[in-house]
Design an enzyme around this catalytic site. Sequence first.
Site, PDB file in Angstrom:
ATOM      1  N   PRO A  14     -31.044 -36.897  61.624  1.00 10.05           N
ATOM      2  CG  PRO A  14     -30.060 -38.739  60.613  1.00 10.05           C
ATOM      3  CD  PRO A  14     -30.427 -37.307  60.362  1.00 10.05           C
ATOM      4  CG  ASN A  15     -30.029 -41.112  65.522  1.00  4.35           C
ATOM      5  OD1 ASN A  15     -30.964 -41.739  66.018  1.00  4.35           O
ATOM      6  ND2 ASN A  15     -29.349 -41.555  64.485  1.00  4.35           N
ATOM      7  NE  ARG A  22     -26.830 -39.774  69.214  1.00  2.21           N
ATOM      8  CZ  ARG A  22     -26.543 -39.270  68.021  1.00  2.21           C
ATOM      9  NH1 ARG A  22     -27.249 -38.269  67.532  1.00  2.21           N
ATOM     10  NH2 ARG A  22     -25.554 -39.764  67.314  1.00  2.21           N
ATOM     11  CE1 TYR A  27     -22.611 -36.050  68.522  1.00  2.57           C
ATOM     12  CE2 TYR A  27     -23.693 -37.936  69.562  1.00  2.57           C
ATOM     13  CZ  TYR A  27     -22.989 -37.385  68.511  1.00  2.57           C
ATOM     14  OH  TYR A  27     -22.653 -38.162  67.436  1.00  2.57           O
ATOM     15  CG  ASN A  81     -25.882 -31.452  63.395  1.00  2.00           C
ATOM     16  OD1 ASN A  81     -25.406 -32.302  62.639  1.00  2.00           O
ATOM     17  ND2 ASN A  81     -25.707 -31.484  64.708  1.00  2.00           N
ATOM     18  CB  ALA A  84     -25.442 -40.378  60.586  1.00  2.00           C
ATOM     19  CG  HIS A  87     -20.502 -38.562  58.173  1.00  2.00           C
ATOM     20  ND1 HIS A  87     -19.655 -37.490  58.309  1.00  2.00           N
ATOM     21  CD2 HIS A  87     -21.131 -38.699  59.382  1.00  2.00           C
ATOM     22  CE1 HIS A  87     -19.749 -37.009  59.556  1.00  2.00           C
ATOM     23  NE2 HIS A  87     -20.648 -37.718  60.208  1.00  2.00           N
ATOM     24  CG  ASP A  94     -27.481 -34.420  44.320  1.00  2.00           C
ATOM     25  OD1 ASP A  94     -26.281 -34.056  44.290  1.00  2.00           O
ATOM     26  OD2 ASP A  94     -27.897 -35.461  43.794  1.00  2.00           O
ATOM     27  CD  GLU A 105     -22.006 -30.039  57.201  1.00  2.00           C
ATOM     28  OE1 GLU A 105     -22.449 -29.988  56.032  1.00  2.00           O
ATOM     29  OE2 GLU A 105     -21.193 -30.905  57.575  1.00  2.00           O
ATOM     30  CG  HIS A 107     -21.024 -31.521  62.390  1.00  2.00           C
ATOM     31  ND1 HIS A 107     -21.974 -32.447  62.041  1.00  2.00           N
ATOM     32  CD2 HIS A 107     -20.546 -31.010  61.232  1.00  2.00           C
ATOM     33  CE1 HIS A 107     -22.063 -32.494  60.729  1.00  2.00           C
ATOM     34  NE2 HIS A 107     -21.214 -31.633  60.201  1.00  2.00           N
ATOM     35  CG  LEU A 108     -24.381 -31.007  68.712  1.00  2.00           C
ATOM     36  CD1 LEU A 108     -25.329 -32.192  68.671  1.00  2.00           C
ATOM     37  CD2 LEU A 108     -24.766 -30.049  69.815  1.00  2.00           C
ATOM     38  CB  SER A 109     -18.903 -34.344  68.167  1.00  2.00           C
ATOM     39  OG  SER A 109     -19.311 -34.824  66.895  1.00  2.00           O
ATOM     40  NE  ARG A 114     -17.731 -38.620  67.312  1.00  2.00           N
ATOM     41  CZ  ARG A 114     -19.057 -38.728  67.228  1.00  2.00           C
ATOM     42  NH1 ARG A 114     -19.766 -37.709  66.785  1.00  2.00           N
ATOM     43  NH2 ARG A 114     -19.653 -39.847  67.583  1.00  2.00           N
ATOM     44  NE  ARG A 118     -18.920 -40.887  64.230  1.00  2.00           N
ATOM     45  CZ  ARG A 118     -20.207 -41.234  64.341  1.00  2.00           C
ATOM     46  NH1 ARG A 118     -21.148 -40.460  63.879  1.00  2.00           N
ATOM     47  NH2 ARG A 118     -20.542 -42.367  64.921  1.00  2.00           N
TER      48      ARG A 118
HETATM   49  C1  DQA Z   1     -23.045 -35.006  64.506  1.00  2.00           C
HETATM   50  C2  DQA Z   1     -21.844 -35.832  64.061  1.00  2.00           C
HETATM   51  C3  DQA Z   1     -22.279 -37.006  63.214  1.00  2.00           C
HETATM   52  O1  DQA Z   1     -21.138 -37.781  62.828  1.00  2.00           O
HETATM   53  C4  DQA Z   1     -23.222 -37.901  63.995  1.00  2.00           C
HETATM   54  O2  DQA Z   1     -23.680 -38.960  63.181  1.00  2.00           O
HETATM   55  C5  DQA Z   1     -24.357 -37.163  64.615  1.00  2.00           C
HETATM   56  C6  DQA Z   1     -24.095 -35.848  65.203  1.00  2.00           C
HETATM   57  C7  DQA Z   1     -22.642 -33.871  65.488  1.00  2.00           C
HETATM   58  O3  DQA Z   1     -23.426 -32.959  65.644  1.00  2.00           O
HETATM   59  O4  DQA Z   1     -21.574 -33.942  66.113  1.00  2.00           O
HETATM   60  O5  DQA Z   1     -25.473 -37.661  64.711  1.00  2.00           O
HETATM   61  O6  DQA Z   1     -23.612 -34.377  63.357  1.00  2.00           O
END
Ligand code: DQA
Length: 158
Positions: A14-15, A22, A27, A81, A84, A87, A94, A105, A107-109, A114, A118
């Site tokens: 998501p997002n 964003r 990011y 990725n 959210a 977490h 599963d 896995e 993550h951008l950040s 953080r 997270r």
């Molecule tokens: C994220 C880190 C997550 O905590 C956050 O909710 C995201 C992006 C990252 O790529 O840094 O949406 O997965």
Amino acid sequence: MDSSFYKILVVNGPNLKFIGKRDTQVYGFDSIYDLHDILNANYKDLISRVSMEIFQANGEGAIIDRLEKAWQSKVYGMVINPGAYTHTSLALADCLGWIRIPYVEVHLSNIWSRDTIRHQSLTARHSLGVIAGFGIMSYVYGLQALVDFLDNDQKTGS
Ligand code: DQA
């Protein structure tokens, strides 16, 4: 030199559709859809080794449906990725646990620099490893690590 060719799925939760626009201070300015261009420009050897589909969905169910499809169609490996859901989602964890498709896995950040909520990843448990904090390059490094793993896996036949 290895010559195997791998079907890879890049899964985004998501997002992540509007990454690049964003929260750019967290990011960065690259979109997840820039990945093909970045690989074609600077990582020709790597991109020539894979067929790569980029998938993004905001809903947990849609992601799980796509993962089940990946299992049915024998995807070799994934870069994921989960956003959210990293977490929070036992359902996603599963699914990743039973389909047993090797995945990195990403993550951008740097999630550990953080807020504490997270710091925990439910979805990393079955991963080969986690790469976080390098913006869009986390995906590139994740893909390279995945291809190295798959090459090695082929050699050892495990
Ligand atoms: C994220 C880190 C997550 O905590 C956050 O909710 C995201 C992006 C990252 O790529 O840094 O949406 O997965």
